[in-house]
Design an enzyme around this catalytic site. Structure first.
Site, PDB file in Angstrom:
ATOM      1  N   ILE A 168      36.115  43.333  38.849  1.00 27.18           N
ATOM      2  CA  ILE A 168      36.742  42.487  37.834  1.00 27.18           C
ATOM      3  C   ILE A 168      35.679  41.999  36.836  1.00 27.18           C
ATOM      4  O   ILE A 168      35.897  42.016  35.626  1.00 27.18           O
ATOM      5  CB  ILE A 168      37.460  41.283  38.501  1.00 27.18           C
ATOM      6  CG1 ILE A 168      38.398  41.764  39.631  1.00 27.18           C
ATOM      7  CG2 ILE A 168      38.214  40.466  37.478  1.00 27.18           C
ATOM      8  CD1 ILE A 168      39.550  42.625  39.215  1.00 27.18           C
ATOM      9  N   ASN A 173      34.726  26.956  41.895  1.00 29.13           N
ATOM     10  CA  ASN A 173      33.697  27.965  42.175  1.00 29.13           C
ATOM     11  C   ASN A 173      32.945  28.242  40.872  1.00 29.13           C
ATOM     12  O   ASN A 173      33.561  28.508  39.840  1.00 29.13           O
ATOM     13  CB  ASN A 173      34.395  29.231  42.704  1.00 29.13           C
ATOM     14  CG  ASN A 173      33.436  30.369  43.002  1.00 29.13           C
ATOM     15  OD1 ASN A 173      32.718  30.827  42.120  1.00 29.13           O
ATOM     16  ND2 ASN A 173      33.451  30.845  44.230  1.00 29.13           N
ATOM     17  N   CYS A 221      28.574  37.466  43.874  1.00 27.52           N
ATOM     18  CA  CYS A 221      29.462  38.409  43.192  1.00 27.52           C
ATOM     19  C   CYS A 221      28.830  39.797  43.192  1.00 27.52           C
ATOM     20  O   CYS A 221      27.691  39.952  42.748  1.00 27.52           O
ATOM     21  CB  CYS A 221      29.729  37.983  41.760  1.00 27.52           C
ATOM     22  SG  CYS A 221      30.719  39.223  40.895  1.00 27.52           S
ATOM     23  N   ILE A 241      32.989  36.036  54.119  1.00 31.08           N
ATOM     24  CA  ILE A 241      32.138  36.880  53.306  1.00 31.08           C
ATOM     25  C   ILE A 241      32.763  37.058  51.915  1.00 31.08           C
ATOM     26  O   ILE A 241      33.985  36.990  51.762  1.00 31.08           O
ATOM     27  CB  ILE A 241      31.940  38.279  53.980  1.00 31.08           C
ATOM     28  CG1 ILE A 241      33.267  39.001  54.167  1.00 31.08           C
ATOM     29  CG2 ILE A 241      31.183  38.163  55.251  1.00 31.08           C
ATOM     30  CD1 ILE A 241      33.142  40.445  54.662  1.00 31.08           C
ATOM     31  N   GLY A 298      39.647  39.849  55.079  1.00 33.32           N
ATOM     32  CA  GLY A 298      40.728  40.621  55.696  1.00 33.32           C
ATOM     33  C   GLY A 298      41.714  39.828  56.516  1.00 33.32           C
ATOM     34  O   GLY A 298      42.419  40.404  57.348  1.00 33.32           O
ATOM     35  N   GLY A 327      42.615  35.918  51.236  1.00 35.03           N
ATOM     36  CA  GLY A 327      42.271  36.474  49.924  1.00 35.03           C
ATOM     37  C   GLY A 327      43.205  37.590  49.521  1.00 35.03           C
ATOM     38  O   GLY A 327      44.307  37.355  49.017  1.00 35.03           O
TER      39      GLY A 327
HETATM   40  O1  RRO Z   1      35.006  38.843  39.358  1.00 36.30           O
HETATM   41  C1  RRO Z   1      34.633  39.651  40.220  1.00 36.30           C
HETATM   42  O2  RRO Z   1      34.460  40.854  39.968  1.00 36.30           O
HETATM   43  C2  RRO Z   1      34.345  39.245  41.611  1.00 36.30           C
HETATM   44  C3  RRO Z   1      33.674  38.098  41.956  1.00 36.30           C
HETATM   45 BR1  RRO Z   1      33.174  36.806  40.720  1.00 36.30          BR
HETATM   46  C4  RRO Z   1      33.342  37.862  43.313  1.00 36.30           C
HETATM   47  O3  RRO Z   1      32.714  36.851  43.701  1.00 36.30           O
HETATM   48  N1  RRO Z   1      33.710  38.783  44.212  1.00 36.30           N
HETATM   49  C5  RRO Z   1      34.376  39.911  43.879  1.00 36.30           C
HETATM   50  O4  RRO Z   1      34.683  40.727  44.740  1.00 36.30           O
HETATM   51  N2  RRO Z   1      34.689  40.123  42.563  1.00 36.30           N
END
Ligand code: RRO
Length: 291
Positions: A72, A100, A131, A191, A244, A265
């Site tokens: 993302i 966050n 991230c 995690i 998960g 999540g």
């Molecule tokens: O925005 C992202 O791509 C992202 C973030 Br900030 C993160 O902490 N964990 C993730 O898997 N994607």
């Protein structure tokens, strides 16, 4: 089944993983029913950076048999946009708000922490040092000394609880956890996603616009369990366990491994009410089993 967490009273031990539940979009979809049946005991907002960001180029998602890979890239309105457009609504949610934050330097994180420190709407801060989808996000959280320097820098800036979100993509996660604790973190969450990749079956080129991404969902549950267990042996501060979680049993497993709270999540993308279901399944299991 109320629980205390860093001095905050929560109705039950299930919260959301940052970035996996958009409360503003959910309110557009479900209206005020969202307030009546809010699925989490606290709300963790998507990562806020100092400057506004567009995020990574598409495609941003790849579906796996047991989860997702995301790239993302932290799209968000930036600190000013968050304060102006999002904080007011998020403060009306019927649960405590955890913000966050992520910066590309210690000074950026310090500015974010300072700004939120004076906002009474915010109950706690989560520092995203994990991230997988931007280069510098990972650097701090993969290294115990860098993590300690960051927490040292921001600790004096706020009395609010500081939760440090750890990456599983580090050589020695318990060492990073200990470093964060010694520098004054009040809690740890783990995690974040596990670095992964998918190729376009037709061209053989990387599918994701960001080349690699973060794996989440059932595919990482066993990794989360092992890392929560290892970190729980290494620190005294409370742990928010995630990775998960789809059922009350998954949540109970993480608590047995040492988590004080559990976050849902990826499952919320499939079912926005997953948090409520996991919480009620967990409460029933806890009534009948020993942690
Ligand atoms: O925005 C992202 O791509 C992202 C973030 Br900030 C993160 O902490 N964990 C993730 O898997 N994607």
């Amino acid at each position: 089944m109320s629980v205390g967490f860093c001095g905050i009273e929560l109705a039950h031990p299930v919260i959301n993983g940052s970035g996996t539940f958009d409360a503003i979009a959910a309110h557009r979809a479900f209206g005020d029913e969202l307030f009546e049946r809010f699925p989490f005991a606290a709300f963790v907002s998507k990562t806020v950076t100092l400057q506004e960001r567009q995020g990574n180029p598409p495609p941003r998602l790849w579906e796996l048999p047991g989860g997702l890979i995301n790239s993302i890239g932290l799209p968000n309105k930036g600190l000013d946009g968050y304060l102006e457009h999002d904080l007011g609504f998020l403060a009306t949610l019927p649960v405590p708000l955890i913000v966050n934050v992520m910066g590309f330097s210690r000074e950026e994180v310090a500015q974010l922490v300072e700004a939120f420190a004076e906002r009474p709407e915010v109950s706690a801060l989560e520092l995203n040092v994990s991230c997988p989808n931007v280069e510098t996000g990972l650097v701090m959280g993969a290294d115990p000394d860098e993590t300690a320097r960051l927490v040292d820098r921001v600790r004096p800036l706020t009395d609010k609880p500081l939760i440090v979100k750890l990456t599983p993509n580090a050589t020695d996660v318990p060492a990073v956890a200990r470093a964060a604790e010694h520098a004054g973190a009040d809690a740890l969450s783990l995690i974040n996603t596990v670095k992964g990749m998918a190729l376009d079956p037709k061209t053989g080129a990387p599918w994701l616009g960001g080349t690699t991404g973060g794996v989440s969902g059932a595919a990482v549950r066993a990794v989360a369990l092992a890392q929560v267990h290892a970190v729980a042996q290494a620190v005294e501060i409370p742990i928010v366990g995630m990775g998960g979680v789809q059922t009350g049993q998954d949540a109970l497993d993480l608590m047995r491994a040492g988590a004080a709270l559990v976050a849902v999540g990826t499952e919320s993308f499939r079912d926005p009410a997953a948090g409520s279901r996991v919480a009620s399944e967990l409460v029933e299991l806890l009534a009948n089993t020993a942690v």
